[in-house]
Enzyme design. Structure first.
Site, short mmCIF file in Angstrom:
data_model
loop_
_atom_site.label_atom_id
_atom_site.label_comp_id
_atom_site.label_asym_id
_atom_site.label_seq_id
_atom_site.Cartn_x
_atom_site.Cartn_y
_atom_site.Cartn_z
N HIS A 195 9.22 96.99 -2.60
CA HIS A 195 8.07 97.69 -2.02
C HIS A 195 7.59 98.82 -2.94
O HIS A 195 6.40 98.90 -3.28
CB HIS A 195 8.49 98.26 -0.66
CG HIS A 195 7.40 99.01 0.05
ND1 HIS A 195 6.63 98.46 1.03
CD2 HIS A 195 6.97 100.30 -0.09
CE1 HIS A 195 5.76 99.35 1.47
NE2 HIS A 195 5.95 100.49 0.81
N GLU A 196 8.52 99.67 -3.36
CA GLU A 196 8.14 100.79 -4.23
C GLU A 196 7.69 100.30 -5.60
O GLU A 196 6.81 100.90 -6.23
CB GLU A 196 9.29 101.78 -4.34
CG GLU A 196 9.76 102.38 -3.02
CD GLU A 196 8.64 102.99 -2.18
OE1 GLU A 196 7.60 103.39 -2.74
OE2 GLU A 196 8.80 103.04 -0.95
N HIS B 264 4.08 99.55 -5.40
CA HIS B 264 3.30 100.77 -5.61
C HIS B 264 3.25 101.12 -7.10
O HIS B 264 2.20 101.49 -7.63
CB HIS B 264 3.94 101.94 -4.85
CG HIS B 264 3.67 101.96 -3.39
ND1 HIS B 264 2.41 101.96 -2.85
CD2 HIS B 264 4.53 102.01 -2.32
CE1 HIS B 264 2.48 102.01 -1.52
NE2 HIS B 264 3.76 102.04 -1.19
N GLU C 32 -0.92 100.42 -0.14
CA GLU C 32 0.07 99.73 0.67
C GLU C 32 -0.10 98.22 0.61
O GLU C 32 0.87 97.47 0.76
CB GLU C 32 0.00 100.22 2.12
CG GLU C 32 0.54 101.62 2.33
CD GLU C 32 2.00 101.77 1.92
OE1 GLU C 32 2.77 100.79 2.04
OE2 GLU C 32 2.38 102.86 1.47
#
Length: 504
Positions: free
Chosen positions: A268-269, A272, A298
């Protein structure tokens, strides 16, 4: 060089100066959440408060306002050009910032630092009342901020939301959330009635932290995060900080007996981070060198975490490596059983560990609570009870501890009111973008199964990342996909995936 070009160059120089100051604050904030000794919190609060004031002074200088006035009176800027976008978004930010007193900006920064450390301790000790005084301070300051920012006809909450999703309103978000909520409730009910219950205990076997870190780093690098321009560390709550060109910081957290937390948190990070690394370096400090909105941001993290990372093709590529990395935990586990476990759907307490189907319900709960907090319909002292009541209504289970309830997220301690809705918006944007990429690239499943993530990353770089704030979120979606925001692509994806998993 004509007068307009000269004024434009001066504006860009001023914007970059403010961005350099902000990047210094970002380093201090990253260090605060990763390596700062607990006793250093008060001094760090003073440092960040001073920096926030300096950034505010630079960003709101009368010279910047004069340059914007001059540039807006010129007529040579083409619509959707880099120059026009930079002027448009610089004006938007300048008008927001000049409404805020410097003293309030400094106090928000100071309290956010102290509040964060109080939250970390309160969460660890499961003591909501220890955090309550700081929540009360922060909500009071955010109400004051909203009052300063608000315009005629705008709700206090929408004034805060605009920082994260420019141009959005709570009414627009509710219109998007309502049909999504209805479809999710139906899907959750159908899954429950299927009687199929994956064995998730295999995910709580022993997964040594050092091996988790090695495996997560390898996966993040494989999907395209450049560790020559970034790093991964540990924090109480995972986050990504794009410090500046060539410097992007990711964090995660590990549990030796819960594989999904760190692995999918890192993906997830990294999503980003790939966005941050995809911004054009030459535009650093300008709107076109900054991400469109948090909803779009997101969409990138949720895409890599879920649409890629939790997909069957991904584990066709990675599962053998996972078994080699964690032989004690996975040697006797069939790939299909593992795939079903990581996609198990059932009500759970922790948002960041929630499945794709119930995740958006976590967001809707927070969206409703923080609107009530800002309007004054809910007082901070009543948050724990309101959270538990609403959570029980949404999920049919009641949080057993504050850490599994209202203390689980870092956002309110940091004053990030208006941030939560962007997660669900991101899921909807991600579904649109993934469909478009799948169509244009000739089928993502085969590429992912072969471990060929470059085509998707490059598509995202070209279609989304390199534009920065050239387009607002809805306009970007239209430019990339030809579509307007809808819950339908996300619901269709979920129904296909979970229909197959649960024989629906």
């Amino acid at each position: 060089m004509n007068a307009s070009q000269k004024a434009y160059d001066q504006l860009i120089a001023r914007l970059k100066q403010a961005a350099l100051l902000s990047s210094c604050s970002a380093i201090l904030e990253w260090d605060e959440q990763t390596y700062l000794p607990a006793d250093g919190a008060s001094h760090r609060a003073d440092q960040l408060s001073m920096m926030a004031g300096m950034v505010h002074q630079e960003a709101t200088s009368p010279e910047t306002g004069d340059l914007l006035n001059e540039l807006e009176s010129a007529s040579e800027w083409e619509e959707d050009s880099v120059e026009q976008a930079n002027i448009r978004e610089a004006r938007h930010e300048y008008d927001r910032m000049t409404k805020l007193p410097r003293q309030l900006v400094e106090e928000l920064s100071r309290v956010a630092t102290l509040s964060h450390h109080a939250w970390v301790k309160a969460r660890k000790e499961n003591q909501f009342n220890d955090f309550l005084p700081w929540l009360e301070k922060m909500i009071g300051l955010k109400r004051e901020q909203a009052a300063s920012l608000g315009s005629e006809g705008q709700t206090a909450y929408d004034a805060l939301l605009d920082e994260y999703e420019p141009g959005a309103t709570s009414e627009m978000i509710e219109q998007a959330f309502t049909p999504l909520r209805n479809e999710l409730v139906k899907l959750v009910s159908a899954i429950k009635e299927s009687g199929i219950v994956p064995d998730v205990s295999l995910l709580t076997r022993k997964y040594p932290v050092a091996k988790q870190r090695e495996f997560s780093l390898s996966a993040a690098e494989k999907i395209g995060f450049d560790f020559n321009a970034g790093r991964l560390d540990i924090a109480a709550h995972p986050f990504c900080s794009g410090i500046g060109p060539g410097d992007c910081r990711l964090t995660t957290r590990y549990d030796e007996h819960h594989f999904p937390g760190a692995f999918f948190g890192t993906l997830h990070e990294a999503g980003h981070g790939i966005y941050e690394q995809g911004l054009l370096k030459e535009y650093f400090g300008t709107p076109v060198g900054s991400s469109t909105s948090l909803g779009i941001h997101e969409s990138q993290s949720r895409m890599w975490e879920n649409l890629v990372g939790r997909s069957r093709p991904f584990w066709n590529c990675f599962y053998q490596s996972a078994q080699q990395q964690f032989p004690e935990a996975l040697a006797d586990v069939a790939q299909d059983d593992f795939y079903r476990a990581i996609n198990d759907v059932r009500p759970s307490y922790i948002r960041v560990e929630a499945d794709e189907v119930t995740y958006n319900l976590h967001i809707m709960l927070r969206f409703e609570l923080e609107q009530a907090l800002i309007s004054g319909d809910l007082q901070p002292a009543d948050v724990e009870a309101a959270w538990n009541e609403k959570f029980t209504s949404y999920f049919g289970i009641t949080p057993d501890t504050p850490a599994n309830g209202c203390l689980q997220d870092v956002h309110w301690s940091a004053g990030l009111i208006g941030y939560f809705p962007t997660y669900a918006l991101g899921n909807m944007y991600a579904a649109h973008f993934f469909n478009a990429a799948d169509s244009e690239l000739g089928g993502l499943d085969d590429l992912i199964a072969r471990g060929e993530f470059g085509p998707l990353k490059e598509w995202l770089n070209q279609k989304i990342h390199q534009h920065g704030k050239r387009y607002r979120a809805n306009r970007l979606l239209e430019v990339v996909t030809g579509e307007t925001l809808s819950h339908v692509p996300l619901v269709d994806q979920l129904n296909r995936k979970y229909g197959e998993l649960y024989n629906l």
